[in-house]
Structures are given as structure tokens and as C-alpha cells.
Design an enzyme around this catalytic site. Sequence first.
Site, PDB file in Angstrom:
ATOM      1  N   ASP A  13       0.809  -1.097   0.137  1.00  0.00           N
ATOM      2  CA  ASP A  13       0.025   0.039  -0.090  1.00  0.00           C
ATOM      3  C   ASP A  13       0.793   1.345  -0.009  1.00  0.00           C
ATOM      4  O   ASP A  13       0.538   2.496   0.613  1.00  0.00           O
ATOM      5  CB  ASP A  13      -0.898  -0.088   1.151  1.00  0.00           C
ATOM      6  CG  ASP A  13      -1.799  -1.282   1.152  1.00  0.00           C
ATOM      7  OD1 ASP A  13      -2.094  -1.604   0.185  1.00  0.00           O
ATOM      8  OD2 ASP A  13      -1.907  -1.990   2.271  1.00  0.00           O
ATOM      9  N   LYS A  16       1.842   1.967  -5.149  1.00  0.00           N
ATOM     10  CA  LYS A  16       2.518   1.394  -6.607  1.00  0.00           C
ATOM     11  C   LYS A  16       1.653   1.970  -7.640  1.00  0.00           C
ATOM     12  O   LYS A  16       2.061   2.083  -8.683  1.00  0.00           O
ATOM     13  CB  LYS A  16       2.807   0.146  -6.397  1.00  0.00           C
ATOM     14  CG  LYS A  16       3.765  -0.627  -5.427  1.00  0.00           C
ATOM     15  CD  LYS A  16       3.942  -1.871  -5.308  1.00  0.00           C
ATOM     16  CE  LYS A  16       2.734  -2.606  -4.625  1.00  0.00           C
ATOM     17  NZ  LYS A  16       2.712  -2.484  -2.916  1.00  0.00           N
ATOM     18  N   GLY A  40      -4.242  -4.501  -3.979  1.00  0.00           N
ATOM     19  CA  GLY A  40      -5.265  -3.152  -4.510  1.00  0.00           C
ATOM     20  C   GLY A  40      -4.488  -2.087  -4.835  1.00  0.00           C
ATOM     21  O   GLY A  40      -3.565  -1.374  -3.933  1.00  0.00           O
ATOM     22  N   HIS A  41      -4.661  -1.712  -6.142  1.00  0.00           N
ATOM     23  CA  HIS A  41      -3.991  -0.301  -6.383  1.00  0.00           C
ATOM     24  C   HIS A  41      -5.167   0.614  -6.597  1.00  0.00           C
ATOM     25  O   HIS A  41      -6.124   0.407  -7.379  1.00  0.00           O
ATOM     26  CB  HIS A  41      -3.396  -0.326  -7.777  1.00  0.00           C
ATOM     27  CG  HIS A  41      -2.214  -1.229  -7.866  1.00  0.00           C
ATOM     28  ND1 HIS A  41      -1.252  -1.342  -6.804  1.00  0.00           N
ATOM     29  CD2 HIS A  41      -1.919  -2.486  -8.722  1.00  0.00           C
ATOM     30  CE1 HIS A  41      -0.298  -2.534  -7.024  1.00  0.00           C
ATOM     31  NE2 HIS A  41      -0.774  -3.071  -8.036  1.00  0.00           N
ATOM     32  N   GLN A 223       1.721  -6.197  -3.051  1.00  0.00           N
ATOM     33  CA  GLN A 223       2.150  -6.216  -1.746  1.00  0.00           C
ATOM     34  C   GLN A 223       3.485  -5.700  -1.266  1.00  0.00           C
ATOM     35  O   GLN A 223       3.628  -4.586  -2.048  1.00  0.00           O
ATOM     36  CB  GLN A 223       2.105  -7.544  -0.833  1.00  0.00           C
ATOM     37  CG  GLN A 223       0.933  -8.313  -0.927  1.00  0.00           C
ATOM     38  CD  GLN A 223       0.373  -8.902  -2.140  1.00  0.00           C
ATOM     39  OE1 GLN A 223       0.981  -9.653  -2.772  1.00  0.00           O
ATOM     40  NE2 GLN A 223      -0.741  -8.886  -2.591  1.00  0.00           N
TER      41      GLN A 223
HETATM   42  P1  IMP Z   1      -3.021 -12.745   2.117  1.00  0.00           P
HETATM   43  O1  IMP Z   1      -2.269 -12.377   1.079  1.00  0.00           O
HETATM   44  O2  IMP Z   1      -4.531 -12.537   1.906  1.00  0.00           O
HETATM   45  O3  IMP Z   1      -2.702 -14.194   2.374  1.00  0.00           O
HETATM   46  O4  IMP Z   1      -2.904 -12.164   3.639  1.00  0.00           O
HETATM   47  C1  IMP Z   1      -1.483 -12.158   4.306  1.00  0.00           C
HETATM   48  C2  IMP Z   1      -1.208 -10.952   4.608  1.00  0.00           C
HETATM   49  O5  IMP Z   1      -0.650  -9.816   3.502  1.00  0.00           O
HETATM   50  C3  IMP Z   1      -2.187 -10.242   5.581  1.00  0.00           C
HETATM   51  O6  IMP Z   1      -1.369  -9.435   6.692  1.00  0.00           O
HETATM   52  C4  IMP Z   1      -2.956  -8.965   4.797  1.00  0.00           C
HETATM   53  O7  IMP Z   1      -3.349  -8.056   5.487  1.00  0.00           O
HETATM   54  C5  IMP Z   1      -1.574  -8.669   3.646  1.00  0.00           C
HETATM   55  N1  IMP Z   1      -1.801  -8.035   2.542  1.00  0.00           N
HETATM   56  C6  IMP Z   1      -2.232  -8.926   1.375  1.00  0.00           C
HETATM   57  N2  IMP Z   1      -2.191  -8.131   0.542  1.00  0.00           N
HETATM   58  C7  IMP Z   1      -2.026  -6.984   1.009  1.00  0.00           C
HETATM   59  C8  IMP Z   1      -1.785  -5.467   0.140  1.00  0.00           C
HETATM   60  O8  IMP Z   1      -2.010  -5.463  -1.214  1.00  0.00           O
HETATM   61  N3  IMP Z   1      -1.380  -4.575   0.980  1.00  0.00           N
HETATM   62  C9  IMP Z   1      -1.213  -4.968   2.120  1.00  0.00           C
HETATM   63  N4  IMP Z   1      -1.353  -5.811   2.870  1.00  0.00           N
HETATM   64  C10 IMP Z   1      -1.538  -6.889   2.162  1.00  0.00           C
END
Ligand code: IMP
Length: 427
Positions: A13, A16, A40-41, A223
Site C-alpha cells: 500500500d 505503487k 489493491g491499487h 504487497q
Molecule cells: P493474504 O495475502 O490474503 O494471504 O494475507 C496475508 C497478509 O498480507 C495479511 O496481513 C494481509 O493484510 C496482507 N496483505 C495482502 N495483500 C496486501 C496488500 O496488497 N497490501 C497490504 N497488505 C496486504
Amino acid sequence: MPALVLLGAQWGDEGKGKATDLLGGSVDYVVRYQGGNNAGHTVVVGDQKYALHLLPSGILSPGCTPVIGNGVVVDPSVLLSELSGLNERGVDTSKLLISGNAHIITPYNVTVDKVTERFLGKRKIGTTGRGIGPTYADKINRVGIRVQDLYDESILTQKVEAALDAKNQMLTKLYNRRAIAVEQVVGELLGYADKLAPYVADTVLVLNEALEQDKVVLFEGGQGTLLDIDHGTYPFVTSSNPTAGGACTGAGVGPTKISRVIGILKAYTTRVGAGPFPTELFDEDGEALRRIGGERGVTTGRDRRCGWFDAVIARYATRVNGLTDFFLTKLDVLTGWEQIPVCVAYEIDGKRVEELPYSQSDFHHAKPVYEMLPGWSEDISKAKSFSDLPKNAQAYVKALEEMSGAPISAIGVGPGRDETIEINSFL
Ligand code: IMP
């Protein structure tokens, strides 16, 4: 042969979407190499705001070919609804390419994500509940379903059977849920086959040929560095490699082809989900960062945890990614503070520590050591060059650059496409 990797230097976040989109006009291919619709962009074009989860942000730039690489996990229903949402708003999505080797997030992967999180109770990861971890687990266990399997019904059926064999035992006996029927899953997946067919391609070949022809290829990480399965704050991480090496495996491009690795770095820090976060704020400063920075997840709608800038993390990101540049985002959010604390080191069990400890137990105990930098009150959103920034904002950027170990080549001063100060060109 300009092949650039653009990735999050913190916990995701970092903004990007804005950075990728800024380059989008001069880039021929934008490639996602890991993750799925957990990302999420938000991209702002003119007065239009787009929230993208799975599609590469290059989809909004007409000359650019967006690519979903082999390292990505694809939820077909999410992909198709994201595409039709863009089509309704007049965005042409016909150039999209999807790797036949990308894995599919099946309905049972989403179910398993949700039930395991619930089962973990207080120890939960705080996943996005999109089935990301279970899909990567199936990939590594060699019971995953790939995009190419949608085009061979017999193979697809055998693979779904193999995957559900153990899962149904687990769902019914351990989690007290109903078993999932093979035919239902196969039927649903086959229903996506024709709709996805025009996009499926040998993306490894396409990208390597593009690089040979001197096209500009941008690899866009989802991420962030600290959410990396190998280099992040395990187990509070995502199940893939957002770090630079992931671009090679997740797109099938050799490391010798990568010319530049750009880390997106927020001028403060945020995190979604559980896990350690040394500079996290629980006071009105944290609340103010959340409010002014609009720190609410694009994918989950959850409030983001907010804290001051952490230079230890930035240095770590420089190291594990081999960063050549930083893109500093959201500097405007810090306008108005008289003094801005920046974490320069940690104190762990009474000792000053300059680098990120490899031990997670130590990291959980890390207390930030702050240096106070003078703030500014002038509106910076109209600044077009570094010298347009107030002196204290310039000094803040310079201090961050010195602490973080790579040059800051661009600065975001507002959410719009043109609210960016370019210091060194990325191309
Ligand atoms: P997962 O990717 O859904 O398995 O979640 C694993 C961890 O990564 C959790 O703490 C989510 O909140 C975090 N996470 C996954 N995608 C994002 C992102 O795009 N931005 C920030 N945190 C993320």
C-alpha cells in the site's frame, strides 16, 4: 534493454499504482509476477478513480500490454468482473495476456482460507480471505489447478479430484463443514474457459522476445518487501515473493535482464493485518495519518495501522531487493506537523540495533529510536521540482535518502497522476 522492477519497500500500500501508472505511458509491457486479488491499487486518472485488484495498472495506458505472469494466482470470477467493470467505463482491455501457467484460485481455496483463519482465532494472520495462501499451498504441494487446465476437461477433473480428496476430509472432519462436490467445481471452472481464452498466452516467450526487441518492460510487485514469504515478518506475510527475485521466477525472465529495481516507499509507514510494526502509533498522530492519508484498504476496506517512517526497514528493503532507486510517496500527508519523528534504529533488550534483526522474537521486542526532523506547513501539492518544496520538506527527503541507502528519484506530493516530482528519470 530496460526491464524495471517496481515493488513495495514496506508492508504494501505504498502507492505503487500511481508510480506504475506514471510510467505506463512510456512502458510497453506491465507485468504482475506474484500475488492475486489480495492486492489493491488505486489509480487516479483525471477525475476518475480506479481500484484494481488483480489487473496490472498498465491496463489504463492505451499503448501498454498488461501481463499476468506465471507467478500470479488468478481468481477467474474476480478477473472477469474487473475486466467488465473497466469495459463499462470505456477502458479497452483487449491487450491483456495471461500466463497459461498461472494458478487458479478455486472456490475451495477461498473456503479453506476463511475456515483456517477462523480456526486460528487469536493467532490469525489477518489474510484478505481471497484464497491466496491455500492456492500457493496447492501449487507447492503439486495439486494446484493452472489456467491451461481449463482447456482439458479430463485433466481438470482429475486434478480437482486430487485436490479435493484431502481437503474434503479436512473440511468435514476437522472444520465441521460440508464437503465440496468435484462436478460443481469443474462445472464452474469450465464456465470461465471460453471467456479467458482470448487472453491466454505463452507470456514467458512474449516477454523475453519483447526484451530482445528493446521494449520497455515493467514488473509490478503486489504487497511489499516485509510481506514476502521468505524475507518478510513470517508468518505474518503473504504466500509469495514480492521482492525483486520474484519478478524473475514469476515472469520467467532471467536476473541478467533486470536493469533497475525501484522501491516504493511511503513517507510514513502503514500495515494491514496482524504482525509486528515497531513504529505503530496508537494516539492522535496515528489517527491523523490514517485520516489525511486515506489509509483504508482498497481490497478489504479495513483501516490500516499507521506509524512514523522506519529507516531500518527502508535499508532492509534496499538490501534484499538490490534497490537502485526509491519513489517516495505521500509526502504531502506529512504537511502540518511541527516536528516529524523518524525511526533511525531499534532498541532491543537495551541494545541499539541498526539493522533489521533476523530473529522474529527480537523484532517483536524492537522499540523505535527516533530522531526529530523539523516539519513544514506550506501546501506542497503544486510543487513541480525539488526546489519548489519548502526547505524542511527538502531536508526530510534528503535525510530519508541518506538513511535508506538508495537515491530518491521521484516524490509523490498528491494522489493525481501529475502530482509527482521527478528527480531522475526511471527510463
Ligand atoms: P493474504 O495475502 O490474503 O494471504 O494475507 C496475508 C497478509 O498480507 C495479511 O496481513 C494481509 O493484510 C496482507 N496483505 C495482502 N495483500 C496486501 C496488500 O496488497 N497490501 C497490504 N497488505 C496486504
